[in-house]
Write an enzyme that holds these catalytic residues in place. Structure first.
Site, PDB file in Angstrom:
ATOM      1  N   SER A 281       0.812  -1.219   0.000  1.00 38.17           N
ATOM      2  CA  SER A 281       0.000   0.000   0.000  1.00 38.17           C
ATOM      3  C   SER A 281       0.846   1.269   0.000  1.00 38.17           C
ATOM      4  CB  SER A 281      -0.947   0.003   1.200  1.00 38.17           C
ATOM      5  OG  SER A 281      -0.211  -0.007   2.395  1.00 38.17           O
ATOM      6  N   GLY A 282       2.151   1.105   0.167  1.00 39.78           N
ATOM      7  CA  GLY A 282       3.025   2.276   0.121  1.00 39.78           C
ATOM      8  C   GLY A 282       3.399   2.623  -1.308  1.00 39.78           C
TER       9      GLY A 282
ATOM     10  N   ALA B 250       6.488   2.614  -2.749  1.00 36.82           N
ATOM     11  CA  ALA B 250       7.454   1.717  -3.379  1.00 36.82           C
ATOM     12  C   ALA B 250       6.746   0.443  -3.844  1.00 36.82           C
ATOM     13  CB  ALA B 250       8.576   1.387  -2.401  1.00 36.82           C
TER      14      ALA B 250
ATOM     15  N   CYS C 182      17.490   5.454  -3.098  1.00 35.63           N
ATOM     16  CA  CYS C 182      17.269   6.360  -4.226  1.00 35.63           C
ATOM     17  C   CYS C 182      18.336   7.455  -4.325  1.00 35.63           C
ATOM     18  CB  CYS C 182      15.854   6.947  -4.194  1.00 35.63           C
ATOM     19  SG  CYS C 182      15.404   7.776  -2.669  1.00 35.63           S
TER      20      CYS C 182
ATOM     21  N   ASN D 258      12.748   8.906  -8.259  1.00 31.43           N
ATOM     22  CA  ASN D 258      13.108   8.176  -7.038  1.00 31.43           C
ATOM     23  C   ASN D 258      12.332   6.875  -6.868  1.00 31.43           C
ATOM     24  OD1 ASN D 258      10.950  10.171  -6.594  1.00 31.43           O
ATOM     25  ND2 ASN D 258      10.823   9.274  -4.545  1.00 31.43           N
TER      26      ASN D 258
END
Lengths: 349, 349, 349, 349
Positions: free
Chosen positions: A15-16, A18, A152, A316
């Site tokens: 859910s993030g 990344a 990143c 990123n």
């Protein structure tokens, strides 16, 4: 490998930003089939509720990590420390594990402890993980089953400096690098500092000294030299623009930087040298890279002082996280390296 | 009134954006002396920690509302419902009370209940409060001791429509108004929706129908006609641009709109008619109004259909809240109406 | 000086951003009366057509420079080179001349030529001009009749470094400063690079090496050390955030930086030290300074390496240009230094 | 059709945003091979100098239109009026012609003249062109050799209204639609109004009445009703968010709108109905659509008044121009309709 080979993928912590970005890229990857995505907070709801760009693209629903079934590949997109602490739990689920966090990047447990302020939970396992940077570690990644995705800001610094340090085009003097970072780098959770009225117009120095990616960059870069990182938030959502100030030996010039980049990166599919004499897009600019896996590199030299300004731009979340991870997986599993990473980027954007 | 008259001011709920903006304006007002600012959450800390623009401008610290001392003027900047419920508590503290919330704007308890979903706590007191819009209610405001500050979107709608409805330049047909609103209108608390990566590039319809300011605008505007409001979030931090679509009677033209605005607003210090034939700034634009108390009005007519597009731009925190409140106070207390509201706005901005 | 003293002001080149900003500030200044504003391109049109924030604030129209009458003060806001070449023309018009360009900042004609690529037209006159930085040159400014307004990036660099270099808190090693600059710094004329779709999301390195303000900063700063400047465009319209990397001697600490700033700037009305341990506004941020004359300074130290990161934020058009010029004029003419520069800035913004 | 069929494409006027976007999409399309791109201004230079996102993606250089060779498909991306005036010149070059301008959209020469202020140069040819909107004109597009790409604002309006008008879910009353438009819609040439400092924070009403797409929308939409369009510039670069206010008959409800959209668009690959009860992404938002060919539709109803607010979001350069053209070409040439248009869009973005 068959043309139609498919590996199943489970994303833990999807859910993030990344995890969501890995999911987006994997859904477009011909050899990856995402079968599971976990989120403790959103279990039971469609992933497209959290990642609305995926409406109509997937019917997957989040499940809890406790409900995880086996898969060919496990992608861990968890907050710092979780992957290392729960490694045994995850190792039973898949032969190949990709960790997007910082847990397995540093090889030296002492450096890990100095950087993250606590001992590493499984220091004896650190050597099993390959640092997920194909430009530097392509050979080690072939056939790898443990991939520690690179950070990143570290990636933008490493890719700018590596050829020049390797080929002796820089003096072993202080290198000062400033990263101008978009707001997505801080993750998907709302905070006082991410509140739009406080952030939209801000140029906020959030890490003037002591950035954790320093250790990662120094591990990967050849030679001994002091590296200084500063990170500043910008009004962009995605992207990092890094400018690094370094010093060339007497008698060196533009041409030496050019040829070092060409020698080392000449065949790299995702690195472009951007140094154009006319027009308005003369140097790397993250504006042009949203959604792409490119790292654009540029430079300019001050012949009076020997200072060279290196510039490096990435998205990123792609080259800085999920795209670099896909690229590493492509190498590890023997697929063409650019598979699933073909998006060219937008202009205007 | 002496040239040097000063009234003491206490701001209750001073850590939000409305209270902070009132504080900023009051600190620059020659007749106001802010002596107390309350915040339950930040009690004990300097106000400049929360409102960093006021560094070096005030040494005030937040206190709790329970520690409130008497003052000449009490400014209530509390969430919806608090002012009405705690009115008795506040009335003991000051002779003049200005409420920045919606609690005392509507005069009809039935409309209040229909709008806010619960009965008004003190319906018998509603008539004591004067609606804080000097352009419409200047006479009522003179000497007033209870001022109910007007809502921001309502103000932009009311000021655009009032002269035309009053003078019969509009047909009593449906009027459709769209407010393009900055993120500060949602307040100072971080939410999932205010998280910068989710908000920075967003054009988000957040209230397509049923906006609460409809009742307020209809109360203040003359005549009977259906009013429809839609509110959309924009990437700006401050500002509202309202476009309202209305209908002119046959035989009416540009000139009638001009003369209605001139007749009603000809002497207004904070209303400007912006309708310019050349250049790039032809109509009202909130970009030019940050920090100012102006309401810029413009219009354009479609003679083929009788549609007139009215445009209205304000800074939601100034003319939409704290500035309008100061202007009302200036009228109530007999000071020159522009006192403390002189800032011209920036260009470029 | 009488309380009601007023000097007439003529602004030459008033359609640009620097001239427009001077005009805005002068209109709010009790001792300045702007009587003339010139623009070759816009002669005959109201100034508020070009500077729409001044609608309702002034009825002035642009005239041509050839029509210039005498005034007490002449403010030159012309492109580089014009002021010096036409100095004789302007000197007949006013006793006090303020030049906002770079023409009279550098005292050494050889440095001027090296920086601007051509000989100075009136090298013998350079010494008559006082560099318009009251923090460093307050005494020289008293009674001055020729004021060369300081450059914006130079000001942000100079104010951050001056106390530390003066008091020996920095080593005479390379200092690297990066300026993150808003788009207004490039002026009011549209170019390919200023086209919104190409610029809005951009982080564009526009001057990696060879910035002309280097000479200006080195002239004003004490000691001999290599100074390296890099300038990057950001999506903001106004503002500069400068981060400068410098080196402290062994045994020095935070406290020495604090006390140097306090000793030199303790009484400065427009300098604030911003270094806060909590909250989200810990360091200088140009977001908070639009329209203000503040220079906010902050710093952080890396005790492991001796690197100190100095941070400096200004509004490039106010403290970086027109505000600094007004402040210099206030000193020159004996008025309180903050006159006309009282705006506190907005939050949120 | 073979799996490996490829058609050659020549883009005329390829230095603008529409041509550049067509080029980007065509480079990723398996059945299109771009062999020529013209630009009078940039002839001789690499296309990636003007479209820097295509660095490393193509070695094409711009040529002059006079040097145009034959191709299978000609894409005209010229300013208004050019395609019609130079039609004979272009018809000799390719069997299939796609025009991205407004020249061949309107079928009625009288309407064309009323809209564009001059007679159409080749009125007798208008009927040969198919309006490039596959959702409405899929059958007509099959095998078509003249495609008139639909206008961007028109597309967002047409797609929102078509099913409801077709199925009688709306009353034949005034429909008022407001388009919030990004800056790329005004093209690639810098103007005073596109200058970043004047545009970045602006909400600028640029076409309150009289928008030219009105005729186009009315031509394509069934029934007779007054349609009113207003267009406002926002700080975004790409995207249109249209909100249209229309009126439902008594007795109709949400369900009728849902089923009209489902009936007409149930199988459409690029239309998504976005109306979500929770979370922060409840309605269409152009933020999520950059680079995609989606048109997201949503709605909300005011049962008290019968007003329905329809919402429609697209990327003006993709679904609004080049993507819609590719989709039309896919239909015309018998390729799967989504070919080359698979990008899902980014989140966050």
């Amino acid at each position: 490998m068959s043309l139609h080979e498919q590996k199943t993928v489970a994303i833990v912590g999807g859910s993030g930003y990344a995890g969501g970005e890995f999911l987006r890229l994997a859904l477009g990857h011909p050899h990856l089939q995402v079968t599971q995505v976990t989120s403790e907070r959103s279990a039971g709801t469609p992933v497209s509720l959290v990642h609305p760009n995926l409406r109509g693209r997937t019917n997957l629903k989040f499940r809890k990590a406790a409900e995880l079934d086996e898969a060919d590949i496990l992608v861990l997109a968890l907050p710092h420390g979780h992957a290392a602490k729960r490694l045994a739990e995850f190792e039973g689920k898949a032969r190949v594990i990709v960790d997007l966090s910082a847990d397995f990047r540093l090889k030296d447990p002492a450096v890990y402890q100095a950087t993250y302020g606590e001992p590493h939970p499984t220091p004896e396992r650190l050597d099993e993980w390959v640092y997920g940077n194909p430009e530097l570690r392509r050979e080690a990644l072939r056939g790898a089953t443990r991939i520690a995705c690179a950070g990143c800001f570290a990636t933008s610094v490493i890719l700018a400096l590596y050829p020049l340090l390797k080929l002796g085009v820089l003096l072993p003097r202080d290198i000062i690098a400033t990263g101008l970072v978009g707001s997505s780098a801080a993750g998907a959770s709302a905070t006082d500092g991410s509140h739009h009225p406080e952030r939209a117009g801000s140029l906020r120095v959030y890490k003037p000294v002591g950035h954790r990616h320093t250790a990662e960059a120094q591990q990967e870069l050849p030679g001994h030299f002091p590296l200084h990182l500063t990170a500043i938030s910008t009004p962009r959502v995605r992207g990092i623009l890094t400018t690094a100030h370094a010093w060339i030996p007497d008698g060196y010039s533009d041409r030496d930087v050019w040829s070092a980049y060409r020698e080392v990166y000449g065949q790299e599919p995702f690195i472009r040298i951007v140094k154009v004499a006319r027009g308005i897009h003369r140097y790397p600019d993250p504006m042009l890279l949203d959604g792409t896996n490119y790292c654009d590199l540029g430079f300019e030299m001050d012949m009076d002082t020997g200072r060279v300004v290196l510039m490096s731009a990435i998205d990123n979340l792609v080259k800085g996280t999920a795209g670099h991870a896909i690229q590493s997986l492509n190498v590890a599993l023997g697929w063409p390296e650019t598979t699933g990473l073909e998006f060219a980027g937008l202009h205007p954007a």
